[in-house]
Structure formats: C-alpha cells, structure tokens
Design a protein around this motif. Structure first.
Motif, PDB file in Angstrom:
ATOM      1  N   THR A   8       0.826  -1.210   0.000  1.00 38.72           N
ATOM      2  CA  THR A   8       0.000   0.000   0.000  1.00 38.72           C
ATOM      3  C   THR A   8       0.856   1.255   0.000  1.00 38.72           C
ATOM      4  OG1 THR A   8      -1.699  -1.213   1.239  1.00 38.72           O
ATOM      5  CG2 THR A   8      -1.888   1.178   1.165  1.00 38.72           C
ATOM      6  N   ASN A   9       1.919   1.260   0.792  1.00 34.82           N
ATOM      7  CA  ASN A   9       2.796   2.432   0.844  1.00 34.82           C
ATOM      8  C   ASN A   9       3.519   2.653  -0.480  1.00 34.82           C
ATOM      9  OD1 ASN A   9       2.109   2.927   3.511  1.00 34.82           O
ATOM     10  ND2 ASN A   9       3.797   1.698   4.316  1.00 34.82           N
ATOM     11  N   LYS A  10       3.914   1.577  -1.154  1.00 33.16           N
ATOM     12  CA  LYS A  10       4.560   1.716  -2.459  1.00 33.16           C
ATOM     13  C   LYS A  10       3.594   2.322  -3.477  1.00 33.16           C
ATOM     14  CE  LYS A  10       8.027  -1.935  -2.115  1.00 33.16           C
ATOM     15  NZ  LYS A  10       9.171  -1.036  -2.426  1.00 33.16           N
ATOM     16  N   ILE A  11       2.334   1.889  -3.442  1.00 35.57           N
ATOM     17  CA  ILE A  11       1.337   2.434  -4.368  1.00 35.57           C
ATOM     18  C   ILE A  11       1.110   3.917  -4.081  1.00 35.57           C
ATOM     19  CG2 ILE A  11      -1.066   2.280  -5.102  1.00 35.57           C
ATOM     20  CD1 ILE A  11      -0.950  -0.710  -4.449  1.00 35.57           C
ATOM     21  N   ARG A  12       1.039   4.271  -2.805  1.00 38.63           N
ATOM     22  CA  ARG A  12       0.842   5.675  -2.449  1.00 38.63           C
ATOM     23  C   ARG A  12       2.008   6.538  -2.921  1.00 38.63           C
ATOM     24  NH1 ARG A  12      -1.251   4.918   3.817  1.00 38.63           N
ATOM     25  NH2 ARG A  12      -3.403   4.283   3.305  1.00 38.63           N
ATOM     26  N   ARG A  13       3.233   6.027  -2.734  1.00 38.35           N
ATOM     27  CA  ARG A  13       4.402   6.799  -3.190  1.00 38.35           C
ATOM     28  C   ARG A  13       4.407   6.944  -4.704  1.00 38.35           C
ATOM     29  NH1 ARG A  13       7.084   3.873   1.006  1.00 38.35           N
ATOM     30  NH2 ARG A  13       7.775   2.288  -0.486  1.00 38.35           N
ATOM     31  N   GLN A  14       3.997   5.893  -5.405  1.00 42.50           N
ATOM     32  CA  GLN A  14       3.958   5.969  -6.864  1.00 42.50           C
ATOM     33  C   GLN A  14       2.934   6.989  -7.325  1.00 42.50           C
ATOM     34  OE1 GLN A  14       6.007   4.016  -9.044  1.00 42.50           O
ATOM     35  NE2 GLN A  14       5.280   5.649 -10.368  1.00 42.50           N
ATOM     36  N   VAL A  15       1.745   6.984  -6.707  1.00 46.94           N
ATOM     37  CA  VAL A  15       0.702   7.957  -7.054  1.00 46.94           C
ATOM     38  C   VAL A  15       1.173   9.375  -6.725  1.00 46.94           C
ATOM     39  CG1 VAL A  15      -1.634   8.740  -6.524  1.00 46.94           C
ATOM     40  CG2 VAL A  15      -1.171   6.300  -6.794  1.00 46.94           C
ATOM     41  N   LYS A  16       1.862   9.532  -5.591  1.00 49.08           N
ATOM     42  CA  LYS A  16       2.373  10.847  -5.208  1.00 49.08           C
ATOM     43  C   LYS A  16       3.410  11.338  -6.209  1.00 49.08           C
ATOM     44  CE  LYS A  16       4.364  13.319  -1.286  1.00 49.08           C
ATOM     45  NZ  LYS A  16       4.875  13.194   0.113  1.00 49.08           N
ATOM     46  N   ASN A  17       4.269  10.452  -6.687  1.00 50.28           N
ATOM     47  CA  ASN A  17       5.270  10.837  -7.692  1.00 50.28           C
ATOM     48  C   ASN A  17       4.609  11.270  -8.987  1.00 50.28           C
ATOM     49  OD1 ASN A  17       7.384  10.259  -5.955  1.00 50.28           O
ATOM     50  ND2 ASN A  17       7.608   8.145  -6.686  1.00 50.28           N
ATOM     51  N   TRP A  18       3.563  10.554  -9.399  1.00 52.28           N
ATOM     52  CA  TRP A  18       2.833  10.953 -10.609  1.00 52.28           C
ATOM     53  C   TRP A  18       2.213  12.332 -10.458  1.00 52.28           C
ATOM     54  CZ3 TRP A  18       0.007   5.598 -11.086  1.00 52.28           C
ATOM     55  CH2 TRP A  18       0.894   4.666 -11.660  1.00 52.28           C
ATOM     56  N   ASN A  19       1.637  12.596  -9.280  1.00 53.84           N
ATOM     57  CA  ASN A  19       1.025  13.910  -9.041  1.00 53.84           C
ATOM     58  C   ASN A  19       2.075  15.013  -9.056  1.00 53.84           C
ATOM     59  OD1 ASN A  19      -1.567  12.869  -8.810  1.00 53.84           O
ATOM     60  ND2 ASN A  19      -1.388  12.564  -6.591  1.00 53.84           N
ATOM     61  N   ASN A  20       3.243  14.741  -8.483  1.00 51.44           N
ATOM     62  CA  ASN A  20       4.307  15.753  -8.472  1.00 51.44           C
ATOM     63  C   ASN A  20       4.801  16.050  -9.883  1.00 51.44           C
ATOM     64  OD1 ASN A  20       4.218  15.940  -5.687  1.00 51.44           O
ATOM     65  ND2 ASN A  20       5.839  14.409  -5.361  1.00 51.44           N
ATOM     66  N   ARG A  21       4.902  15.016 -10.715  1.00 57.04           N
ATOM     67  CA  ARG A  21       5.335  15.224 -12.099  1.00 57.04           C
ATOM     68  C   ARG A  21       4.329  16.070 -12.860  1.00 57.04           C
ATOM     69  NH1 ARG A  21       7.359   9.093 -13.710  1.00 57.04           N
ATOM     70  NH2 ARG A  21       9.148   9.016 -12.273  1.00 57.04           N
ATOM     71  N   GLU A  22       3.041  15.777 -12.643  1.00 58.59           N
ATOM     72  CA  GLU A  22       2.009  16.560 -13.327  1.00 58.59           C
ATOM     73  C   GLU A  22       2.041  18.012 -12.872  1.00 58.59           C
ATOM     74  OE1 GLU A  22      -1.727  14.715 -12.730  1.00 58.59           O
ATOM     75  OE2 GLU A  22      -1.263  12.942 -13.941  1.00 58.59           O
ATOM     76  N   ASN A  23       2.249  18.228 -11.585  1.00 59.09           N
ATOM     77  CA  ASN A  23       2.301  19.594 -11.069  1.00 59.09           C
ATOM     78  C   ASN A  23       3.511  20.360 -11.600  1.00 59.09           C
ATOM     79  OD1 ASN A  23      -0.013  19.191  -9.572  1.00 59.09           O
ATOM     80  ND2 ASN A  23       1.109  18.511  -7.742  1.00 59.09           N
ATOM     81  N   MET A  24       4.618  19.637 -11.868  1.00 66.11           N
ATOM     82  CA  MET A  24       5.801  20.286 -12.413  1.00 66.11           C
ATOM     83  C   MET A  24       5.645  20.590 -13.904  1.00 66.11           C
ATOM     84  SD  MET A  24       8.794  18.070 -10.545  1.00 66.11           S
ATOM     85  CE  MET A  24      10.078  18.941 -11.453  1.00 66.11           C
ATOM     86  N   ILE A  25       4.899  19.752 -14.621  1.00 67.82           N
ATOM     87  CA  ILE A  25       4.753  19.927 -16.059  1.00 67.82           C
ATOM     88  C   ILE A  25       3.718  21.002 -16.401  1.00 67.82           C
ATOM     89  CG2 ILE A  25       3.943  18.779 -18.158  1.00 67.82           C
ATOM     90  CD1 ILE A  25       5.131  16.193 -17.053  1.00 67.82           C
ATOM     91  N   MET A  26       2.636  21.074 -15.635  1.00 69.40           N
ATOM     92  CA  MET A  26       1.549  21.989 -15.963  1.00 69.40           C
ATOM     93  C   MET A  26       1.969  23.453 -16.021  1.00 69.40           C
ATOM     94  SD  MET A  26      -1.227  20.570 -16.809  1.00 69.40           S
ATOM     95  CE  MET A  26      -2.356  21.909 -16.553  1.00 69.40           C
ATOM     96  N   PRO A  27       2.688  24.019 -15.036  1.00 63.03           N
ATOM     97  CA  PRO A  27       3.081  25.435 -15.143  1.00 63.03           C
ATOM     98  C   PRO A  27       3.959  25.699 -16.342  1.00 63.03           C
ATOM     99  CG  PRO A  27       3.346  24.627 -12.897  1.00 63.03           C
ATOM    100  CD  PRO A  27       3.091  23.433 -13.763  1.00 63.03           C
ATOM    101  N   THR A  28       4.862  24.769 -16.671  1.00 63.05           N
ATOM    102  CA  THR A  28       5.731  24.972 -17.840  1.00 63.05           C
ATOM    103  C   THR A  28       4.938  25.029 -19.112  1.00 63.05           C
ATOM    104  OG1 THR A  28       7.449  23.732 -16.682  1.00 63.05           O
ATOM    105  CG2 THR A  28       7.712  24.024 -19.064  1.00 63.05           C
ATOM    106  N   SER A  29       3.973  24.130 -19.284  1.00 61.29           N
ATOM    107  CA  SER A  29       3.174  24.125 -20.492  1.00 61.29           C
ATOM    108  C   SER A  29       2.318  25.369 -20.601  1.00 61.29           C
ATOM    109  CB  SER A  29       2.299  22.871 -20.538  1.00 61.29           C
ATOM    110  OG  SER A  29       1.415  22.852 -19.429  1.00 61.29           O
TER     111      SER A  29
END
Length: 320
Positions: free
Chosen positions: A297-318
């Motif tokens: 469960t913790n691995k899945i949460r970390r993976q989802v959190k990493n995906w959210n962080n990547r999206e948050n980093m990409i959106m302002p640039t675009s």
C-alpha cells in the motif's frame, strides 16, 4: 462456487429483485476490486524484497486466485444475474465454467488453510525454513501440491468422469457437475475442499492468537522477534476473519443440510444468497489487503504521489 444445491429450489426462489440486488452489489464492487487486486499482485511479484519474503507467498497465491476469479467468473455471474441465463449455451463453455469455479473455490480454501497453518511455523519454528532445503520441503512443495493436485482432481471428475453430463442454461454454472451425483466423490469433495478447511482455518487462527498471548507472558517469554512477526499475525487474522465471516455460515448450513435437511426459509437463504458468498469474498479480499499489506500500500501511495508531483511540475511549464 463448489456447492451441492437443489436447482429446483433456486429456480423457484430466485426472483428478478433478488437477481438484480446481487447484480448491483457485484457491479459496484468489481472494478475497484480488480484494480486493487491487480496492483497487489503486480507489486508483490515486481518488488524483489516482497517477492523473496516467504510469508507473502501464500497470500500472493490467494490473491492470484482471487484475481482470476474476479476476471473470469464474476463477468459470467453478472451476465447471469442480469439476464437469468448463462452467456454461452454450449457444453464446453459450461464444463470450463464448472471446472474453473470448483478449482478456484478449492484452491482458495486450501491456500487459506495452508497460510493459517504456516504462520505457526514461521512465527514459532522459523528455523525449519532457515535453509534452502527446509524452504523447499516445508514451504514451496505444499503450495505447488495444492495448485496441481486440485487442477488434476477437477479435470478428472469434471471432464473425464463417466457420468451423464446435463446442463441447465438457466442456472448458475449451468447446474451441478455430474460427479456430484455420486455420494463418495461428492462427500470427499465437500470434506476435503470445503468443510475441513473452513474448520481448521478457524482453529489455527484462534490457536495462533492463544499461542502468541501465552508466549508473550513474562514466565514463558522466549527470544521471538514479536515486532517482526506482528504484521504477519495481523495479516492472517484480518484475512481469516473475512474468510470465516463469508464462508463460515455457508459451510455450517451446508453441513446441516447434508445431515438433517433444511426448512424452506433456510433453504431459500442458502440457495439464493449464501450460494454467492465465495464470489463476494473474492471481491472483498483486495479491500482487506489494503490494511494488512502496508508494504504494498505504501509503495502504491508513493507511486501515485510521484505521478502527481510530475504533473504539477509539467503543468506550469506548459501554461507558460
């Protein structure tokens, strides 16, 4: 699921309302259950540390059986509950459904039985599996035996038994396999793959709690790493509680029905509702594992959190 039910009672008792009520519950539970189940199986196999931890192997096998049931059988059951008829009106389709259903049901029972017994070995006699030879003889061979024994047993009794195969396309599983008409084989199937596993799963789980309480007393305290085994014990108790809650009442009423028969009300409940508890169990198992498999469960949460962080980093640039 593996059951010996009176088809006339099912047809007489089953109504559109009862079918649609079960259909609604299964339809709501299945998509998130399949997703969770797939993620647990994926991470338990992908992650090397989790894959090598032998206390996860029986649960992984149980989750694989649950996933196969949810992917193969639940869609068939949903179709039956929605239409009142099986999907494909052919003998081979019915035989395959009966074989898979009895196979998955028996494997789930015996794997859960082995997991509840093996916890005693892992917690109190860990030295037995501390060597490669010990792990092969005491850990891997029982798991392989359960899988292959049931595969060949049900192939023989369902496909090759010399009994008259008749199918009812308006009943779940197209009716009972014809081998259930033979008392010796039918009783062996019930005792070995249903009744005894349910009884001993409960017995081993309760015994584990009692042994842990006794060993943790100051007088009987031994050099056992309780913190290390705490999750393992809670994992078993969580899954065995779900298992007994679903399968306990059905097994008890099966035994009573076989010994003295059932009144009409109890027969109605058994054939119309309790007959479906194994499929409900496989749908609920992944939800229980969310709490008892924190490593995954913790691995899945970390993976989802990493995906959210990547999206948050990409959106302002675009946007810029």
């Amino acid at each position: 699921m593996s059951s010996h039910f009176n088809e006339s009672v099912v047809k007489f008792s089953e109504t559109t309302l009862s079918r649609y009520s079960k259909f609604s519950v299964f339809l709501v539970l299945e998509p998130p259950s399949v997703l969770c189940n797939s993620l647990f199986v994926f991470y338990l196999i992908k992650d090397r540390n989790l894959r090598l931890a032998i206390h996860h192997h029986a649960i992984l096998a149980l989750l694989i059986v649950s996933l196969l049931t949810n992917l193969i059988e639940i869609p068939r059951i949903l179709h039956y509950l929605r239409t009142g008829s099986v999907g494909t009106h052919s003998s081979i389709s019915c035989l395959l459904w009966q074989w898979l259903d009895y196979l998955f049901y028996g494997q789930a029972n015996l794997l859960m039985l082995w997991a509840s017994f093996e916890r005693h070995i892992l917690v109190f006699h860990g030295y037995l599996v501390s060597t490669s030879r010990g792990r092969l003889l005491i850990h891997y061979l029982p798991l392989l035996f359960i899988v292959f024994y049931l595969i060949f047993f049900y192939i023989i009794v369902i496909f090759f038994h010399s009994c008259e195969k008749q199918f009812d396309f308006t009943s779940p599983l197209c009716g009972q396999p014809c081998f259930t008409q033979y008392p010796v084989i039918s009783l062996y199937d019930l005792f070995a793959h249903s009744w005894l596993p349910t009884f001993f799963i409960t017995l081993f789980s309760v015994a584990l709690v009692i042994r842990v309480i006794n060993r943790k007393r100051p007088v009987a305290r031994q050099d056992i790493p309780w913190r290390k085994h705490r999750r393992m014990i809670l994992q078993l108790l969580s899954i065995s509680t779900l298992y007994f809650s679903c399968m306990g009442p059905y097994t008890l009423i099966q035994v009573i029905d076989s010994l003295i028969g059932l009144p009409s009300t109890a027969a109605y409940i058994k054939n119309v509702y309790l007959f479906y508890v194994y499929w409900l169990l496989t749908l609920l198992l992944p939800y229980v594992c969310i709490g008892c498999l924190p490593e995954v469960t913790n691995k899945i949460r970390r993976q989802v959190k990493n995906w959210n962080n990547r999206e948050n980093m990409i959106m302002p640039t675009s946007l810029t």
